[in-house]
Design a protein around this motif. Structure first.
Motif, PDB file in Angstrom:
ATOM      1  N   SER A 101      -3.033  -9.045   4.175  1.00  0.00           N
ATOM      2  CA  SER A 101      -3.968  -8.138   3.520  1.00  0.00           C
ATOM      3  C   SER A 101      -5.389  -8.362   4.026  1.00  0.00           C
ATOM      4  CB  SER A 101      -3.909  -8.343   2.001  1.00  0.00           C
ATOM      5  OG  SER A 101      -4.897  -7.574   1.349  1.00  0.00           O
ATOM      6  N   LEU A 104      -5.700  -6.907   7.516  1.00  0.00           N
ATOM      7  CA  LEU A 104      -5.735  -5.443   7.490  1.00  0.00           C
ATOM      8  C   LEU A 104      -7.070  -4.945   6.949  1.00  0.00           C
ATOM      9  CD1 LEU A 104      -2.098  -4.723   6.268  1.00  0.00           C
ATOM     10  CD2 LEU A 104      -3.062  -4.076   8.483  1.00  0.00           C
ATOM     11  N   ASP A 105      -7.590  -5.617   5.922  1.00  0.00           N
ATOM     12  CA  ASP A 105      -8.905  -5.237   5.394  1.00  0.00           C
ATOM     13  C   ASP A 105      -9.948  -5.252   6.502  1.00  0.00           C
ATOM     14  OD1 ASP A 105      -7.956  -4.921   2.834  1.00  0.00           O
ATOM     15  OD2 ASP A 105      -8.613  -6.892   2.133  1.00  0.00           O
ATOM     16  N   PHE A 108      -9.219  -2.419   9.244  1.00  0.00           N
ATOM     17  CA  PHE A 108      -9.543  -1.073   8.758  1.00  0.00           C
ATOM     18  C   PHE A 108     -11.052  -0.894   8.652  1.00  0.00           C
ATOM     19  CE2 PHE A 108      -5.193  -0.485   8.220  1.00  0.00           C
ATOM     20  CZ  PHE A 108      -4.881   0.731   7.629  1.00  0.00           C
ATOM     21  N   THR A 115      -8.969   2.735   3.157  1.00  0.00           N
ATOM     22  CA  THR A 115      -7.812   1.921   2.788  1.00  0.00           C
ATOM     23  C   THR A 115      -6.928   2.593   1.747  1.00  0.00           C
ATOM     24  OG1 THR A 115      -9.152   0.764   1.136  1.00  0.00           O
ATOM     25  CG2 THR A 115      -9.013  -0.225   3.326  1.00  0.00           C
ATOM     26  N   THR A 116      -7.339   3.741   1.268  1.00  0.00           N
ATOM     27  CA  THR A 116      -6.527   4.503   0.332  1.00  0.00           C
ATOM     28  C   THR A 116      -6.489   5.961   0.776  1.00  0.00           C
ATOM     29  OG1 THR A 116      -8.464   4.884  -1.095  1.00  0.00           O
ATOM     30  CG2 THR A 116      -7.037   3.015  -1.639  1.00  0.00           C
ATOM     31  N   PRO A 118      -2.570   4.436   0.079  1.00  0.00           N
ATOM     32  CA  PRO A 118      -1.896   3.342   0.776  1.00  0.00           C
ATOM     33  C   PRO A 118      -1.031   3.841   1.926  1.00  0.00           C
ATOM     34  CG  PRO A 118      -0.823   3.802  -1.306  1.00  0.00           C
ATOM     35  CD  PRO A 118      -2.079   4.598  -1.296  1.00  0.00           C
ATOM     36  N   ARG A 139      -2.103  11.229   3.973  1.00  0.00           N
ATOM     37  CA  ARG A 139      -3.188  10.848   4.883  1.00  0.00           C
ATOM     38  C   ARG A 139      -3.003  11.622   6.184  1.00  0.00           C
ATOM     39  NH1 ARG A 139      -5.189   4.754   4.258  1.00  0.00           N
ATOM     40  NH2 ARG A 139      -6.353   5.485   6.081  1.00  0.00           N
ATOM     41  N   VAL A 145      -4.003   5.101  12.459  1.00  0.00           N
ATOM     42  CA  VAL A 145      -3.680   3.792  11.895  1.00  0.00           C
ATOM     43  C   VAL A 145      -2.613   3.108  12.749  1.00  0.00           C
ATOM     44  CG1 VAL A 145      -2.713   2.567   9.916  1.00  0.00           C
ATOM     45  CG2 VAL A 145      -4.299   4.481   9.555  1.00  0.00           C
ATOM     46  N   TYR A 210       0.378  -1.345   2.295  1.00  0.00           N
ATOM     47  CA  TYR A 210      -1.006  -1.804   2.262  1.00  0.00           C
ATOM     48  C   TYR A 210      -1.837  -0.828   1.455  1.00  0.00           C
ATOM     49  CZ  TYR A 210      -5.791  -2.635   3.835  1.00  0.00           C
ATOM     50  OH  TYR A 210      -7.141  -2.866   3.873  1.00  0.00           O
ATOM     51  N   ASP A 211      -2.507  -1.370   0.427  1.00  0.00           N
ATOM     52  CA  ASP A 211      -3.262  -0.517  -0.492  1.00  0.00           C
ATOM     53  C   ASP A 211      -4.668  -1.065  -0.690  1.00  0.00           C
ATOM     54  OD1 ASP A 211      -3.953   1.452  -2.250  1.00  0.00           O
ATOM     55  OD2 ASP A 211      -2.800   0.681  -3.940  1.00  0.00           O
ATOM     56  N   GLY A 212      -5.356  -1.352   0.395  1.00  0.00           N
ATOM     57  CA  GLY A 212      -6.733  -1.807   0.313  1.00  0.00           C
ATOM     58  C   GLY A 212      -6.918  -3.066  -0.503  1.00  0.00           C
TER      59      GLY A 212
END
Length: 242
Positions: A101, A104-105, A108, A115-116, A118, A139, A145, A210-212
């Motif tokens: 996470s 990825l944070d 992104f 980030t949303t 997800p 998205r 991505v 992945y959800d921010g």
């Protein structure tokens, strides 16, 4: 540590049969020089040098191999290429998910991607695949991505390592103790049982969501580990009491 390999070694790197002893003053004794020499070897591959091509490091390998001036090969492990492993347990998966996470944070944010909603990340023999999460919103940048993950070697490797350990942890939970590879004395038998265990799970689709700020795992679309139910002895909430 540096390993010097002569021409009798089975390792497929060019070596010289006449000079097999490392030269202490060789600049490749320094890690930075080894990395630079390896980068130069990789660049020369395009020019058609087969020896240089064999001495170039692959993006997925933590080892840096350098063909030295005396005909030997120096091997070093680049710490930045080594990714943390974790035991194939729910706790190990939670640790990997938290670290993934964070990676990825950062990726992104650097790419300027939201980030949303997800995204779902799947891994197979062809690479990484990104898709929308059912019911969580669409998205229009999924291709971007996916390209981001494919282009970042370190992030891609982290996802693959985490996926492998997660799949193993899930498979262990689905395998009867008597069929597990654990506590098997014969190494060959242990390997055979491990392969059979993983083969039995090939139909299970393990994905990261992945959800921010958080990464969760799904198995065939269902959260894994399952979200725990409230304990029967837990105190009722104010709303429930009302």
């Amino acid at each position: 540590m540096v390993a010097s390999v002569s021409s009798s070694s089975p390792y497929p790197y060019s070596t010289s049969p006449s000079r097999t002893r490392a030269v202490a003053a060789d600049p490749a004794d320094r890690f930075e020089a080894a990395v630079a020499a390896d980068a130069a070897a990789a660049a020369s591959t395009a020019a058609g040098s087969s020896a240089s091509a064999r001495s170039a490091v692959t993006p997925e390998s933590p080892a840096v191999a350098t063909l030295r001036s005396d005909g030997t090969v120096a091997y070093r492990i680049d710490p930045s290429r080594v990714h943390r492993l974790a035991p194939p347990t729910r706790e190990g998966v939670a640790t990997l998910a938290a670290e993934l996470s964070q990676r990825l944070d950062a990726a992104f944010a650097k790419a300027g991607l939201p980030t949303t909603p997800p995204v779902s990340i799947a891994v197979d023999d062809t690479g990484l695949h990104v898709s929308a999460v059912d019911g969580a919103g669409e998205r229009d940048d999924l291709a971007t991505v996916e390209a981001l993950l494919a282009s970042d070697v370190d992030l891609r490797r982290s996802i693959k390592v985490a996926h492998s350990i997660t799949a193993q942890a899930y498979a262990l939970e689905q395998t009867k103790p008597e069929d597990s590879y654990r506590n098997v004395g014969d190494p060959r038998a242990a390997i055979d049982r491990f392969l059979a265990m993983m083969e039995a799970q090939r139909s299970v689709s393990m994905k990261f969501v992945y959800d921010g700020g958080a990464v969760s795992v799904t198995a065939n679309g269902t959260a894994w580990p399952p979200v725990s139910e409230p304990s029967a002895s837990a105190e009722p909430s104010a709303a429930q009491a009302a």
